[in-house]
Design an enzyme around this catalytic site. Structure first.
Site, PDB file in Angstrom:
ATOM      1  CE  LYS A 187      -3.800  -2.381   1.857  1.00 52.47           C
ATOM      2  NZ  LYS A 187      -3.444  -3.691   1.768  1.00 52.47           N
ATOM      3  CB  CYS A 209      -7.132  -9.216   4.712  1.00 47.06           C
ATOM      4  SG  CYS A 209      -5.802  -9.643   5.835  1.00 47.06           S
TER       5      CYS A 209
END
Length: 476
Positions: free
Chosen positions: A124, A240
């Site tokens: 990210k 997640c």
């Protein structure tokens, strides 16, 4: 593909959550997962029109874009882009497709100050950097020391010059940077349910108790992140996992404690809406997103885009008159600046020399860094990488870093030599051996297929290898 054995309690909860969709969800666990990578727009000399040619070099026949991620492409099972020199040269970052969604929704603009609070291993962070385009400030933090080292390595590999990598507690950062960032990414540590297919070890670590432990830790992290976001700023929370306790219910808990925040309405047609009934009935939660492996080509994720109410105020300095005890007044001395200038005169073009010379230069031991423009004071903080590592001072000379080589292109240097990725010279170079090449004696930027790979030093037609010993390998 080996059969995935899921925890019984997890299966029972997912049956309740998905109802008639559960069989399709379960089926996805026993089918191949999806692989993807993102090209690196920060790689100097790499252009979007080159992507098709590079994919063919990698043995990937079809340009198959990840819909929600700029520069993201799927690749077929059996392709091995991680085993190609392009990977080590920072032309792309291998990343699970769904994991590309969070930074894509945050989408910082060039010039903004951005925080990636739980940043390792760097997917990210490197994606956020691609949106910044080298302008603005990116602080990437990882609390675990070993993982922060991996984060720093990936930032270096991708040629990112405007990132400071830290290894700090959230509370330390929030005390130093109140209302400082325009955008914050919180990819919170979670129970990992969405990664069961890719990471079977996560199954062994899962328990219902662990889900609650994660939720409480996530709320603590979010509370600290909230302090660092300026009014009018945006924060993306992601996990997640599928557990409502870590997703809709967590966002509900956060909003109950932070009336200054609201869930931002964002268009993301590829993802399903979150469920208000899993977060105390708060209707606003329908603006969050769920990613399921049986509904898209990626793993399980959850996303919430949060905005802090208020008007974004003018830029302010966070230095408060402080000097960096480790480096702020410990820039290069006159002799070192002369050695640096001698190196730049011999090796670099004037534009890059000016970029280095006009930046704030900091010394950590003998290592020279160029801080990002407008960077705050970093005294007393655990810093792993303070911007762009330029190189190090040796006895009466300056030696450039591998990070600088990966940041540059052939157009930035006075002397470069390019070899083909399928040549014996490429094999020799990445293995640490000398290669033959023309040019004036001295430092040479070695390129592969025209893209920077590392340094060499020419002596009478022979290029002595300066590729870092710890990275040397045989790719072929």
């Amino acid at each position: 593909m080996e059969q995935v054995c899921l925890p019984k309690e997890f299966e029972q909860r997912m049956k309740r959550m998905l109802n008639e969709d559960y069989d399709a969800f379960l089926y996805s666990y026993n089918n191949d997962d999806h692989q993807a990578f993102r090209f690196n727009p920060l790689k100097r000399g790499l252009h979007q029109e080159d992507y098709g040619k590079l994919l063919k070099h990698l043995g990937i026949q079809e340009m198959d874009p990840v819909n929600w991620a700029e520069y993201g492409y799927y690749y077929e099972q059996g392709s091995r882009p991680g085993k190609h020199p392009y990977h080590e040269m920072g032309l792309y970052y291998i990343q699970e497709p769904s994991a590309m969604s969070a930074a894509a929704l945050l989408k910082p603009q060039p010039g903004e100050r951005v925080l990636d609070l739980c940043a390792a291993p760097g997917g990210k962070t490197t994606q956020l950097a691609s949106y910044l385009g080298g302008e603005g400030l990116l602080i990437s933090n990882e609390i675990h020391p070993e993982r922060s080292n991996i984060l720093a390595q990936n930032v270096e590999r991708m040629g990112i010059a405007n990132a400071i990598v830290m290894n700090e507690e959230c509370e330390t950062l929030s005390a130093r940077f109140p209302s400082y960032f325009h955008k914050i990414q919180v990819d919170a540590p979670c129970s990992g349910e969405g990664m069961f297919r890719k990471n079977p070890e996560a199954i062994n670590q899962w328990s219902e108790e662990q889900v609650q432990v994660c939720a409480d830790r996530q709320l603590m992290i979010m509370n600290e992140a909230a302090k660092m976001l300026m009014p009018g700023g945006t924060m993306v929370y992601s996990t997640c996992t599928f557990a409502p306790e870590e997703n809709e219910a967590l966002i509900d808990r956060f909003l109950c404690e932070h009336e200054e925040f609201e869930i931002k309405l964002v268009e993301a047609p590829w993802f399903e809406a979150g469920k208000p009934e899993w977060g105390n009935g708060r209707e606003e939660l329908s603006r969050t997103f769920r990613l399921y492996p049986h509904r898209l080509r990626g793993e399980g994720h959850f996303l919430a885009v949060l905005q802090k109410k208020g008007i974004m105020f003018a830029e302010t300095s966070q230095n408060n008159g402080k000097k960096d005890k480790k480096a702020g007044k410990n820039g290069p001395d006159k002799k070192q600046m002369e050695e640096l200038q001698t190196f730049m005169n011999a090796v670099l073009k004037e534009e890059i020399s000016e970029f280095i010379r006009n930046g704030k230069l900091l010394l950590f031991g003998d290592n020279l860094y160029r801080l990002p423009a407008g960077a705050p004071a970093i005294d007393g903080l655990k810093v792993k990488r303070a911007g762009l590592h330029i190189g190090s001072f040796k006895k009466n000379r300056f030696e450039p870093s591998h990070a600088l080589a990966l940041y540059l292109s052939a157009d930035d240097v006075q002397n470069s030599w390019s070899v083909q990725s399928d040549s014996t010279d490429a094999v020799s170079y990445f293995s640490g051996n000398t290669i033959q090449g023309d040019g004036k004696n001295g430092y040479c930027l070695v390129c592969v297929d025209g893209y920077s790979a590392g340094w060499g030093k020419i002596t009478n037609g022979t290029i002595k290898n300066h590729y870092p010993k710890g990275l040397r390998k045989n790719f072929f």
